[in-house]
Write an enzyme that holds these catalytic residues in place. Sequence first.
Site, PDB file in Angstrom:
ATOM      1  N   HIS A  66      -1.483  52.183  -4.825  1.00 13.92           N
ATOM      2  CA  HIS A  66      -2.724  52.368  -4.067  1.00 13.92           C
ATOM      3  C   HIS A  66      -3.833  53.053  -4.839  1.00 13.92           C
ATOM      4  O   HIS A  66      -4.997  52.749  -4.652  1.00 13.92           O
ATOM      5  CB  HIS A  66      -2.431  53.131  -2.774  1.00 13.92           C
ATOM      6  CG  HIS A  66      -2.091  52.211  -1.660  1.00 13.92           C
ATOM      7  ND1 HIS A  66      -1.182  52.517  -0.692  1.00 13.92           N
ATOM      8  CD2 HIS A  66      -2.546  50.982  -1.382  1.00 13.92           C
ATOM      9  CE1 HIS A  66      -1.086  51.501   0.143  1.00 13.92           C
ATOM     10  NE2 HIS A  66      -1.898  50.560  -0.253  1.00 13.92           N
ATOM     11  N   ARG A  98      -0.068  37.985   4.037  1.00 14.23           N
ATOM     12  CA  ARG A  98       1.283  38.565   4.073  1.00 14.23           C
ATOM     13  C   ARG A  98       1.402  39.383   5.354  1.00 14.23           C
ATOM     14  O   ARG A  98       0.599  40.281   5.586  1.00 14.23           O
ATOM     15  CB  ARG A  98       1.526  39.470   2.863  1.00 14.23           C
ATOM     16  CG  ARG A  98       1.660  38.737   1.537  1.00 14.23           C
ATOM     17  CD  ARG A  98       1.988  39.733   0.424  1.00 14.23           C
ATOM     18  NE  ARG A  98       2.416  39.084  -0.803  1.00 14.23           N
ATOM     19  CZ  ARG A  98       1.625  38.879  -1.850  1.00 14.23           C
ATOM     20  NH1 ARG A  98       0.360  39.247  -1.816  1.00 14.23           N
ATOM     21  NH2 ARG A  98       2.100  38.292  -2.935  1.00 14.23           N
ATOM     22  N   ARG A 134       1.557  33.657   6.504  1.00 14.19           N
ATOM     23  CA  ARG A 134       2.927  33.462   6.019  1.00 14.19           C
ATOM     24  C   ARG A 134       3.899  34.146   6.967  1.00 14.19           C
ATOM     25  O   ARG A 134       3.733  35.341   7.275  1.00 14.19           O
ATOM     26  CB  ARG A 134       3.091  34.031   4.621  1.00 14.19           C
ATOM     27  CG  ARG A 134       4.538  33.876   4.149  1.00 14.19           C
ATOM     28  CD  ARG A 134       4.724  34.316   2.744  1.00 14.19           C
ATOM     29  NE  ARG A 134       4.733  35.767   2.626  1.00 14.19           N
ATOM     30  CZ  ARG A 134       4.934  36.404   1.477  1.00 14.19           C
ATOM     31  NH1 ARG A 134       5.097  35.706   0.368  1.00 14.19           N
ATOM     32  NH2 ARG A 134       4.943  37.711   1.427  1.00 14.19           N
ATOM     33  N   GLU A 156       8.719  28.171  -3.833  1.00 17.59           N
ATOM     34  CA  GLU A 156       9.019  29.313  -4.701  1.00 17.59           C
ATOM     35  C   GLU A 156      10.485  29.352  -5.108  1.00 17.59           C
ATOM     36  O   GLU A 156      10.933  30.283  -5.765  1.00 17.59           O
ATOM     37  CB  GLU A 156       8.556  30.628  -4.064  1.00 17.59           C
ATOM     38  CG  GLU A 156       8.962  30.848  -2.634  1.00 17.59           C
ATOM     39  CD  GLU A 156       8.396  32.148  -2.042  1.00 17.59           C
ATOM     40  OE1 GLU A 156       7.672  32.872  -2.737  1.00 17.59           O
ATOM     41  OE2 GLU A 156       8.705  32.422  -0.874  1.00 17.59           O
ATOM     42  N   ASN A 202       5.200  33.807  -8.343  1.00 22.73           N
ATOM     43  CA  ASN A 202       5.952  35.036  -8.654  1.00 22.73           C
ATOM     44  C   ASN A 202       7.450  34.780  -8.487  1.00 22.73           C
ATOM     45  O   ASN A 202       8.258  35.056  -9.380  1.00 22.73           O
ATOM     46  CB  ASN A 202       5.546  36.192  -7.738  1.00 22.73           C
ATOM     47  CG  ASN A 202       4.049  36.420  -7.703  1.00 22.73           C
ATOM     48  OD1 ASN A 202       3.336  36.008  -8.597  1.00 22.73           O
ATOM     49  ND2 ASN A 202       3.560  37.071  -6.655  1.00 22.73           N
ATOM     50  N   ASP A 203       7.809  34.242  -7.320  1.00 25.50           N
ATOM     51  CA  ASP A 203       9.227  33.972  -7.086  1.00 25.50           C
ATOM     52  C   ASP A 203       9.689  32.725  -7.823  1.00 25.50           C
ATOM     53  O   ASP A 203      10.823  32.671  -8.303  1.00 25.50           O
ATOM     54  CB  ASP A 203       9.502  33.828  -5.579  1.00 25.50           C
ATOM     55  CG  ASP A 203       9.721  35.183  -4.924  1.00 25.50           C
ATOM     56  OD1 ASP A 203      10.417  36.022  -5.534  1.00 25.50           O
ATOM     57  OD2 ASP A 203       9.189  35.412  -3.831  1.00 25.50           O
ATOM     58  N   ARG A 258      12.290  39.805 -10.800  1.00 25.45           N
ATOM     59  CA  ARG A 258      10.869  40.114 -11.019  1.00 25.45           C
ATOM     60  C   ARG A 258      10.586  41.602 -11.015  1.00 25.45           C
ATOM     61  O   ARG A 258       9.516  42.035 -11.438  1.00 25.45           O
ATOM     62  CB  ARG A 258      10.002  39.397  -9.983  1.00 25.45           C
ATOM     63  CG  ARG A 258      10.241  39.833  -8.570  1.00 25.45           C
ATOM     64  CD  ARG A 258       9.587  38.890  -7.579  1.00 25.45           C
ATOM     65  NE  ARG A 258       8.293  39.361  -7.130  1.00 25.45           N
ATOM     66  CZ  ARG A 258       7.621  38.824  -6.126  1.00 25.45           C
ATOM     67  NH1 ARG A 258       8.108  37.785  -5.470  1.00 25.45           N
ATOM     68  NH2 ARG A 258       6.466  39.304  -5.753  1.00 25.45           N
ATOM     69  N   CYS A 318      -0.479  30.533  -4.651  1.00 24.09           N
ATOM     70  CA  CYS A 318      -0.844  31.848  -4.135  1.00 24.09           C
ATOM     71  C   CYS A 318      -0.127  32.979  -4.867  1.00 24.09           C
ATOM     72  O   CYS A 318      -0.237  34.134  -4.491  1.00 24.09           O
ATOM     73  CB  CYS A 318      -0.582  31.938  -2.632  1.00 24.09           C
ATOM     74  SG  CYS A 318       1.154  31.780  -2.212  1.00 24.09           S
TER      75      CYS A 318
HETATM   76  C1  PEP Z   1       5.144  34.522  -4.728  1.00 30.05           C
HETATM   77  O1  PEP Z   1       6.375  34.636  -4.745  1.00 30.05           O
HETATM   78  O2  PEP Z   1       4.480  34.035  -5.671  1.00 30.05           O
HETATM   79  C2  PEP Z   1       4.380  34.987  -3.558  1.00 30.05           C
HETATM   80  C3  PEP Z   1       3.088  34.759  -3.439  1.00 30.05           C
HETATM   81  O3  PEP Z   1       5.057  35.700  -2.619  1.00 30.05           O
HETATM   82  P1  PEP Z   1       5.459  37.258  -2.794  1.00 30.05           P
HETATM   83  O4  PEP Z   1       4.822  37.754  -4.056  1.00 30.05           O
HETATM   84  O5  PEP Z   1       4.958  37.934  -1.571  1.00 30.05           O
HETATM   85  O6  PEP Z   1       6.952  37.149  -2.866  1.00 30.05           O
HETATM   86 MG    MG Z   2       7.394  35.042  -2.885  1.00 29.38          MG
END
Ligand code: PEP
Ligand code: MG
Length: 592
Positions: free
Chosen positions: A197, A304, A341, A442, A465-466, A476, A513
Amino acid sequence: MGRRIAGTPGADGIAVGPLWRYLAAESPRRGASFGASAGSGASAGSGAGDPVAAIRAASAEAARQLEALAERMRGLDRADEAGIFDAQALMATDPQLLDEAVARAEAGEDPRTAVEGAAAVASGVLAALPDELLAARAADVRDVGARIVRIMMGQDVAFPETPSIAVAEDLPPSIAAEIPAGLLLGVALEGGSPTAHAVILARGLGIPAVVGVPGLVEAAGSATSIAVDGESGAVVLDPDQSQLADFAARAEALAASSRAAAALRGRPAATADGERVILLANIGGPEETARALEAGAEGVGLFRTEFLFMRRQSAPSEDEQVEPYRRVFEAFGPRRPVVVRLADIGGDKALPYLDLPPEANPFLGVRAIRLAARSRELLAAQLRAIWRAAGRAGVTPHVMAPMVATVADARLLLELRDEARAAAAASGDPLPERMVTGVMIEVPSAAILAPELARLVDFFSIGTNDLTQYTMAADRSNPALAYLQDALHPAVLRLIAGVVAGADEAGIPVAVCGELAGEPAGALVLAGLGVDELSADAGSLDRVRAALAGVTRPQLADLAKRALAATDAASVRAMAGELLAPREPREPRSRA
Ligand code: PEP
Ligand code: MG
């Protein structure tokens, strides 16, 4: 020559100035013990000698101070940060935290240890979560605990007297916000993460920040000045004349490029030869809508919703969820879509009310849509609330499920959606005709099944990301595996190309995203691969828009072709970096 240490970029910009050290444990201002000096209203006759009363009085005072900080942020039009301090004010008087602290004090712990222990328990639960944003809340709880302790002990933080750069192991956002305006030039943290933050706050206030600088606090021991490069993630302690000149030149170049980028804000994002790319914002709650709209977001590509499910003893009811969703829908109106989501919880986000058995590999466990098998009502109630909220706001809702791995998962989502509409009809709220329904891609199996999934749903949103974590088999949240976590790896890009092909065949749009969408290099490669929409933090949209405006369609097609043929992420970054010139290529952002 001043010592240069490489960290991770936190907030863009360059700052050079005197160094101000923030130490988490300040020594007592009046050498006081808790009973003698609960100060600034907290003692007020109630704390002296009685540890339980002292804890309660100090927590009430902490809440008051945090509410005042929230007000200050609202006065500066910083709704996001105000939201952080409102939430912290609630934490300060949270019954669970207080009961734990009081129980510890009654069992004989001294009040300071009791409060610190209670805050450590609460923050430990959050810190274990795989979602970076939610895990970053752990620091907020610790910060609240530290404030309560400071009040009990009669301690003060000595703020800098001249404009300075804060150097710390970690800087609580409430301290960053309390530093009088104009005195905080930059932030350099040994710990922290780009999603902490204090860093979000720095970004919001336009203050450069670097995080994760190894050995910073010790190295800064005798230094008097520091230079911070929030773009590359480097800091230089006691910079010499030539280093200062380099920093000044970088600062001028950056200022010129962000002025140019901000000037494009009113226009839709497109390449120089007119290929449109839709830019959307990722948000984590209704308080983030204003910032997204200001940044020129054409909608929300990822809302989210986990914030609604955290820090509670029971699942939020359908009714409790309607208002926050309605606020977001209303802020964006009928012409700017908002993709909600469904809750990405379960696995090691072990919420107390879910009663999930512990798992050896939570990232590979009962998470998100998989939770429906155990607790169908959790997702059903959320979908009913979304139907009703959209009806109240007069918009068509967009919804997507995370962690979809099979065609059966997608069918389940459609079934839940339709059941929820039928059930929501009983509420008396007007309901929209339809819900635009998509799946997140993902999990590699979903990418491979893209042609089949595309025939079932209305859109794809790729969570890089996932998708990177699961494709590379690299957790990750494990910094030791950072070298495997670059979403520009050709293995990930080849999956994305397959997803785009599957979507094109069925005529549905593809968004990205994950964080890659907010990086200029990532945005170019993704647009070249045929991705239609990019959704990222509002603060990234200017530079993504500017990067796209500087290239042509044939250049992007060529970049994508070469990226797909590459064998490692570094080569792809180098290729994209050439197109991003004259900006210097950025060091890759670490997500860990
Ligand atoms: C992702 O996995 O790229 C994603 C956008 O979801 P999160 O980062 O919330 O897992
Ligand atoms: Mg994800």
